[in-house]
Design a protein around this motif. Structure first.
Motif, PDB file in Angstrom:
ATOM      1  N   GLU A 153       0.748  -1.007   0.021  1.00  0.00           N
ATOM      2  CA  GLU A 153      -0.120  -0.033  -0.100  1.00  0.00           C
ATOM      3  C   GLU A 153       0.796   1.294   0.024  1.00  0.00           C
ATOM      4  O   GLU A 153       0.527   2.202  -0.502  1.00  0.00           O
ATOM      5  N   ALA A 154       2.024   1.245   0.660  1.00  0.00           N
ATOM      6  CA  ALA A 154       2.896   2.290   0.718  1.00  0.00           C
ATOM      7  C   ALA A 154       3.654   2.523  -0.895  1.00  0.00           C
ATOM      8  O   ALA A 154       3.646   3.631  -1.385  1.00  0.00           O
ATOM      9  N   PRO A 174       9.812  -7.925   8.767  1.00  0.00           N
ATOM     10  CA  PRO A 174      10.956  -7.718   8.532  1.00  0.00           C
ATOM     11  C   PRO A 174      11.360  -6.782   7.102  1.00  0.00           C
ATOM     12  O   PRO A 174      12.598  -6.359   7.258  1.00  0.00           O
ATOM     13  N   VAL A 175      10.341  -6.565   6.533  1.00  0.00           N
ATOM     14  CA  VAL A 175      10.414  -5.029   5.735  1.00  0.00           C
ATOM     15  C   VAL A 175       9.550  -4.243   5.991  1.00  0.00           C
ATOM     16  O   VAL A 175       8.156  -4.377   6.249  1.00  0.00           O
ATOM     17  N   LEU A 176       9.741  -2.834   6.147  1.00  0.00           N
ATOM     18  CA  LEU A 176       9.213  -1.634   6.542  1.00  0.00           C
ATOM     19  C   LEU A 176       8.474  -1.104   5.170  1.00  0.00           C
ATOM     20  O   LEU A 176       9.217  -1.141   4.126  1.00  0.00           O
ATOM     21  N   HIS A 184       7.092   5.250  14.796  1.00  0.00           N
ATOM     22  CA  HIS A 184       6.993   3.561  15.641  1.00  0.00           C
ATOM     23  C   HIS A 184       7.937   3.300  16.343  1.00  0.00           C
ATOM     24  O   HIS A 184       9.047   3.436  16.019  1.00  0.00           O
ATOM     25  N   PRO A 185       7.530   3.318  17.786  1.00  0.00           N
ATOM     26  CA  PRO A 185       8.695   3.248  18.891  1.00  0.00           C
ATOM     27  C   PRO A 185       9.751   2.096  18.522  1.00  0.00           C
ATOM     28  O   PRO A 185      10.601   1.979  19.228  1.00  0.00           O
ATOM     29  N   LYS A 186       8.865   0.829  17.934  1.00  0.00           N
ATOM     30  CA  LYS A 186       9.709  -0.234  17.748  1.00  0.00           C
ATOM     31  C   LYS A 186      10.540  -0.399  16.415  1.00  0.00           C
ATOM     32  O   LYS A 186      11.117  -1.588  16.295  1.00  0.00           O
ATOM     33  N   GLN A 187      10.522   0.594  15.876  1.00  0.00           N
ATOM     34  CA  GLN A 187      11.257   0.452  14.355  1.00  0.00           C
ATOM     35  C   GLN A 187      12.760   0.433  14.505  1.00  0.00           C
ATOM     36  O   GLN A 187      13.124   1.170  15.571  1.00  0.00           O
TER      37      GLN A 187
END
Length: 782
Positions: A153-154, A174-176, A184-187
């Motif tokens: 969607e990105a 695994p893929v952003l 996102h604090p966990k990225q």
């Protein structure tokens, strides 16, 4: 004994730290112990946790891409671009949407929101929605509580010329996505000091950055989403929940007030349970049944009449949701029971199941069967299955389902919960693979529910004050759970079933002059496994019961155990069969000592499982290890009974001791009786017993049985002869003691047996049995 239904994981605090903390803060040892167990083991840490209402929130610009995102949003506002907030359909999602929508409108942005249809579009961003948003003239999309899995969607957004800002808190894959900005604090590469924010927490950080100062007025919404999404309530989440609850209690939002009213909640006294069990389920229900938009309208409206109408509609949807959940759960349970529970992970799928409530059904299956559960609603027309999963301790759903990504084109979640969409043809493969993975990591013990126990306490430790101090740790939730305490080996002073259907339990515990009321909702079955006077251990939650302006501590029962064997005295009880039939057949061992007892039990359902003990060898062969021994009738002797129980570790003994004849209350002649009767016979020489026996008995105030008994004893001792009922004295007979008569000894033995087993008190019998069970089998000794 009464076995616990759960494994109790009992924590033990550092006593020295508890004493120091209690002394420094002037609090009770109970509250100090709880603080130490939660990691607040110094006066500074504990004081900050308990009273730190002025604790600061972290700087929102510590979040990676925050500065970039704020700059782009402010540019859009300045250029009057249309901004679309793309949200999610659960309580976290609709509060996230509302938080950002209200902040953008406060900043004079041209903003609207879009929440996908769970049934038509599924979870998260989708290409068709993005294309529709572009056609409507929007050039900036901001996701809230979703988007981190929207890689495709990105790419679509970039192709369309839309800038995409993702705010999310779900586990990154695994893929952003290649988005304009990701908050996102966990990225990877994000140095934000707190990683466990809910979706609404991340949206709130963006709102904070846009506002320039903390937007206090949005904290009530943040508390709802944070508590509803079950994120850990410590660090910044605790501040959001605690300060948000304060804001919630005095909220001016017509929507929240109307929803609280229709839910039967007193908003001015609201706590985290009000949110978790009354507000959040209703907000969640909207998106589970239809489009979630009405929930957002409710939270945003300033019109009281509109708020009341929306609240009524939402409450009706919640009732419909409850009916659907109940029906689906029944169907799922039936499927599981028919197929057999032989795999570590439950995977059930059926056409027509509402994908909006599969998560709730999965939770109910975990609660019932205590194993991970995946529940899938099947769309046969599209050839897909949509579902949710819930897990147990020891099985990380996100990690294990990640290994199945090749058959899960749409998947996301947490270690304990996940959502997914897959092709219908891959359901069998998912079931096979996830069970193979579970078999590799889960042991048999993992399938016994675990109950964490924060504290062991004595009755003297429990008071209204100590409970009030423990409640200072609220709001409770994930990461800061409501504390469970263990009261160990305390005497049961009273136990009874309560409620219209007698399915609840009330216990009173007593120890050294201290008493504690215990209530167990839907725990009435525990009463069947305990006896007053036994020592019980109870795990539960402490609360304060207020009635007629009087406050008393009470313990809400979660689980219970009796660690000593118990004696259930059913002697003389008419309805004993009903109680015995309720016992676990695998544990029950029904014993009798006479063959005729079987016939008397015909039709009870117990006659076929009776074991008849005819002698010491039968008794010693009987395996009663960890069983419930049910003694239906009375043994022929204490010696045989001794062989049955000696040295055996029973969990329970149920005494019926049915007998057709009673000997104890029949007259046992004293030696003076025998002396008078023998002198009477010597004087007469002979005596016609049938003719004059009754008259003699009446003259002496004896029974006819007494005369007959003494006569038989004299006959056995050779003192008289009997012919046609006429007694003749044997003069100069050898002197003998009465105990030389077998009839006399048998009568003595029967009366001793009855006195010990039938007419002694339950406490006396319990003490006697304790001694017998502790010894090796052998001849009975008085």
């Amino acid at each position: 004994m009464l076995a616990s239904k759960m494994r109790w994981d009992v924590q033990t605090p550092d006593k020295e730290k508890v004493e120091q903390l209690a002394g420094r803060l002037g609090i009770t040892p109970l509250a100090a112990s709880l603080l130490v167990m939660r990691g607040y083991d110094t006066a500074d840490k504990a004081s900050s946790f308990l009273y730190g209402n002025d604790a600061r929130f972290h700087d929102p610009y510590l979040l990676k891409d925050m500065e970039k995102a704020v700059r782009r949003i402010k540019q859009a506002i300045s250029d009057q671009e249309k901004i679309m907030i793309y949200g999610d359909y659960d309580a976290d999602g609709v509060t996230s949407t509302t938080v950002l929508l209200q902040m953008l409108k406060k900043c004079s942005a041209q903003a609207d929101f879009y929440i996908p249809d769970r049934f038509k579009e599924g979870y998260g961003p989708n290409e068709a929605a993005f294309r529709g948003i572009k056609e409507s003239g929007y050039s900036l999309i901001i996701t809230v509580d979703t988007g981190i899995a929207g890689v495709h969607e990105a790419e679509v957004a970039k192709e369309l010329g839309i800038d995409l800002i993702i705010t999310d808190h779900h586990e990154p894959g695994p893929v952003l996505p290649d988005a304009y900005a990701i908050i996102h604090p966990k990225q990877p590469g994000c140095g934000y000091p707190f990683k466990e924010l809910a979706g609404v927490g991340v949206a709130f950080k963006l709102a904070h950055a846009l506002n320039g100062e903390l937007p206090e007025d949005l904290l009530d919404l943040c508390a709802i989403g944070t508590i509803a999404d079950l994120v850990p309530l410590h660090d910044e989440n605790r501040q959001i929940a605690k300060r948000g609850m304060e804001q919630f209690r005095k909220t001016k939002r017509p929507g929240l007030k109307a929803l609280a009213k229709i839910a039967g909640a007193e908003i001015h006294n609201a706590d985290e349970e009000t949110i978790g069990f009354q507000i959040a389920p209703r907000l969640n229900a909207v998106g589970r049944i239809e489009q979630a938009d009405p929930a957002v309208y409710l939270l945003n409206t300033e019109d009281e009449r509109e708020a009341e109408e929306l609240a009524e509609d939402i409450n009706a949807l919640n009732k419909e949701r409850q009916k659907i959940v109940n029906q689906m759960t029944e169907e799922a349970v039936q499927m599981i029971e028919e197929e057999g529970l032989d795999q570590p992970v439950i995977v059930v799928a059926r056409p027509g199941w509402n994908p909006g409530v599969v998560g709730i059904v999965a939770s109910k299956l975990v609660e019932r069967f205590y194993r991970p559960a995946i529940v899938l609603g099947v769309d046969e027309e599209k050839g897909i299955a949509k579902g949710s999963a819930r897990s147990i301790k020891g099985f990380d759903l996100f990690q294990n389902l990640s290994e199945c990504r090749d058959i899960l084109p749409h998947f996301g979640g947490h270690p304990m919960a996940a959502g997914m969409t897959l092709n219908l043809e891959d359901v069998s493969a998912l079931r096979e693979r996830i069970n193979r993975q579970a078999e590799a990591v889960l042991t048999e013990a993992d399938f016994i529910p675990v109950q964490d126990v924060d504290l062991c306490c004595r009755l003297e430790d429990i008071s209204v004050d100590s409970i009030a101090e423990m409640n200072l740790l609220a709001p409770f939730g994930t990461g800061n759970p409501k504390p469970f305490v263990l009261v160990s080996d305390v005497k049961i002073d009273d136990a009874r079933k309560i409620g219209a259907n007698k399915n609840h339990l009330k216990l009173v515990l007593a120890d050294d002059g201290n008493k504690l009321d215990c209530i167990g909702f839907y725990k009435g079955d525990i009463e069947e496994g305990i006896v007053p006077g036994a020592k019980i251990s109870i795990v539960g939650e402490l609360s304060i019961n207020e009635w007629n302006n009087r406050k008393k501590p009470q313990l809400m029962i979660k689980d219970a155990a009796v660690n000593e064997w118990q004696l259930f005295d059913l002697r003389g009880k008419r309805s004993w069969e009903e109680k015995i039939l309720k016992l676990d057949p695998a544990k029950r061992a029904c014993i009798c000592f006479r063959e005729e007892t079987k016939a008397k039990l015909a039709g009870t359902g117990l006659e076929e499982e009776l074991t008849v003990i005819s002698g010491p060898e039968d008794a010693e062969r009987l395996d009663l290890e960890s069983r419930y021994a049910v003694f239906i009738d009375i043994p022929q002797s204490l010696d045989i009974f001794d062989h049955v129980i000696n040295g055996k570790k029973l969990e329970r003994i149920y005494l019926i001791f049915y007998q057709s004849d009673e000997h104890f209350f029949s007259t046992f002649p004293t030696r003076e009786y025998f002396k008078w009767y023998y002198a009477f016979l010597l004087k007469r020489g002979s005596f016609d017993l049938p003719k004059y026996g009754g008259e003699l008995a009446r003259h002496k105030g004896w029974t006819k049985d007494t005369i007959d008994f003494m006569t038989k004893v004299f006959f056995e001792l050779g003192f008289v002869t009997i012919e046609n009922g006429v007694l003749s004295v044997v003069y100069h007979a050898e002197k003998r003691d009465l105990t030389d008569s077998e009839t006399y000894r048998e009568k003595q033995r029967l009366i001793e047996l009855e006195q010990k087993l039938i007419y002694s008190s339950a406490d006396e019998l319990k003490q006697w049995l304790d001694k017998r069970m502790a010894e090796k089998a052998g001849a009975y000794k008085v």
